[in-house]
Design an enzyme around this catalytic site. Structure first.
Site, PDB file in Angstrom:
ATOM      1  N   ASP A   1       0.848  -1.184   0.000  1.00  0.00           N
ATOM      2  CA  ASP A   1       0.000   0.000   0.000  1.00  0.00           C
ATOM      3  C   ASP A   1       0.887   1.239   0.000  1.00  0.00           C
ATOM      4  O   ASP A   1       1.973   1.244   0.557  1.00  0.00           O
ATOM      5  CB  ASP A   1      -0.986  -0.006   1.171  1.00  0.00           C
ATOM      6  CG  ASP A   1      -0.316  -0.027   2.530  1.00  0.00           C
ATOM      7  OD1 ASP A   1       0.109   1.053   2.996  1.00  0.00           O
ATOM      8  OD2 ASP A   1      -0.228  -1.106   3.145  1.00  0.00           O
TER       9      ASP A   1
ATOM     10  N   GLU B   1      -7.189   4.869  12.594  1.00  0.00           N
ATOM     11  CA  GLU B   1      -6.045   4.623  13.473  1.00  0.00           C
ATOM     12  C   GLU B   1      -5.745   5.882  14.264  1.00  0.00           C
ATOM     13  O   GLU B   1      -6.537   6.809  14.324  1.00  0.00           O
ATOM     14  CB  GLU B   1      -4.835   4.185  12.652  1.00  0.00           C
ATOM     15  CG  GLU B   1      -4.434   5.210  11.604  1.00  0.00           C
ATOM     16  CD  GLU B   1      -3.130   4.851  10.907  1.00  0.00           C
ATOM     17  OE1 GLU B   1      -2.090   4.896  11.602  1.00  0.00           O
ATOM     18  OE2 GLU B   1      -3.167   4.534   9.701  1.00  0.00           O
TER      19      GLU B   1
END
Length: 264
Positions: free
Chosen positions: A63, A154
């Site tokens: 990613d 997150e």
């Protein structure tokens, strides 16, 4: 998701230690990525070497975000990456300047690709951010080469870890994003998180296991324990650097199963 480690140094929170000198970098959307919070030493997760897995049971991928700039996709493909998640948006006011090169480039070399959204529960509601994501590269196509979009939820790079949300309001925010994304695309978004963040910021509540695939970050050599009620991870982010640009990911299953997830 995904910044990776600057050459010659290691990330410590929003600081980079290069050659023994500490350089402070203000948080910006270009630097926010899935896993940026994991590099904070207070969370006790350190970067680990790239970990080889059996290709018969797991599929390697990666990613990336604007931190990587324009990616050499052909080299990544030649080195074995079969899928990629690309940062598209953050909040309701940021689109990655490298999105088109990364999203289209990964597709053009043969990868199964997808996009992700860096959540900002402190600036607007979950549904509004899902709409912004879908309208700026986060949609889904049944072309067999596009995975459902991913919500990167997150630690907050700009302030309090949990964005000023209570357990209940955080779960409600994630659900609002997920429900709106599903309404717009017919697919449930993958949820990227870390078990320690989920415990800290949802109180280890909020059951998304029957709808949303899990992308789990853990750099300690194994996926480790799952967040609330997920029985397994669909993707494991195992390291912030390695063979491929950006973060190193593993799809939990054979390539045929990855294709099935893309098809819907």
């Amino acid at each position: 998701m995904a910044r990776g480690r600057p050459r010659g140094g290691r990330v410590v929170g929003r600081r980079c230690l290069i050659g023994g000198r500490r350089a402070t970098h203000p948080p910006t959307p270009d630097a926010d990525h899935a896993g940026s919070g994991l590099s904070r030493t207070s969370h006790g997760v350190s970067a680990a070497p790239y970990i080889a897995q059996s290709p018969a049971t797991q599929v390697p991928g990666m990613d990336v975000s604007a931190w990587q700039g324009n990616v050499d996709w052909q080299t990544a493909w030649n080195n074995g990456a079969k899928f990629a998640y690309v940062k598209a948006t953050e909040g309701t006011g940021y689109v990655s300047p490298n999105f088109a090169q990364q999203y289209n480039g990964s597709y053009n070399v043969g990868m199964i690709r997808a996009s992700y959204h860096f959540a900002r529960p402190d600036v607007s509601g979950g549904a509004a951010q899902a709409d912004y994501f879908v309208s700026h590269g986060g949609g889904w196509s049944g072309d067999g080469k596009t995975l459902p979009g991913m919500l990167d939820i997150e630690w907050n790079p700009y302030g309090a870890d949990c964005y000023g949300q209570s357990y209940g309001s955080m779960v409600a925010w994630i659900k609002a994003f997920s429900d709106e994304y599903h309404a717009r695309t017919t697919r449930w978004p993958m949820i990227y998180t870390a078990t320690s963040w989920w415990s800290e910021c949802t109180g280890n509540t909020g059951d998304f296991s029957s709808t949303n695939p899990l992308a789990l970050a853990n750099y300690n050599g194994s996926p480790g324990p799952m967040p609330f009620n997920w029985g397994f991870q669909t993707i494991w982010q195992s390291a912030d650097h390695g063979t491929f640009p950006g973060d190193q990911d593993w799809f939990n299953g054979p390539y045929t199963q990855l294709q099935k997830l893309a098809t819907g």
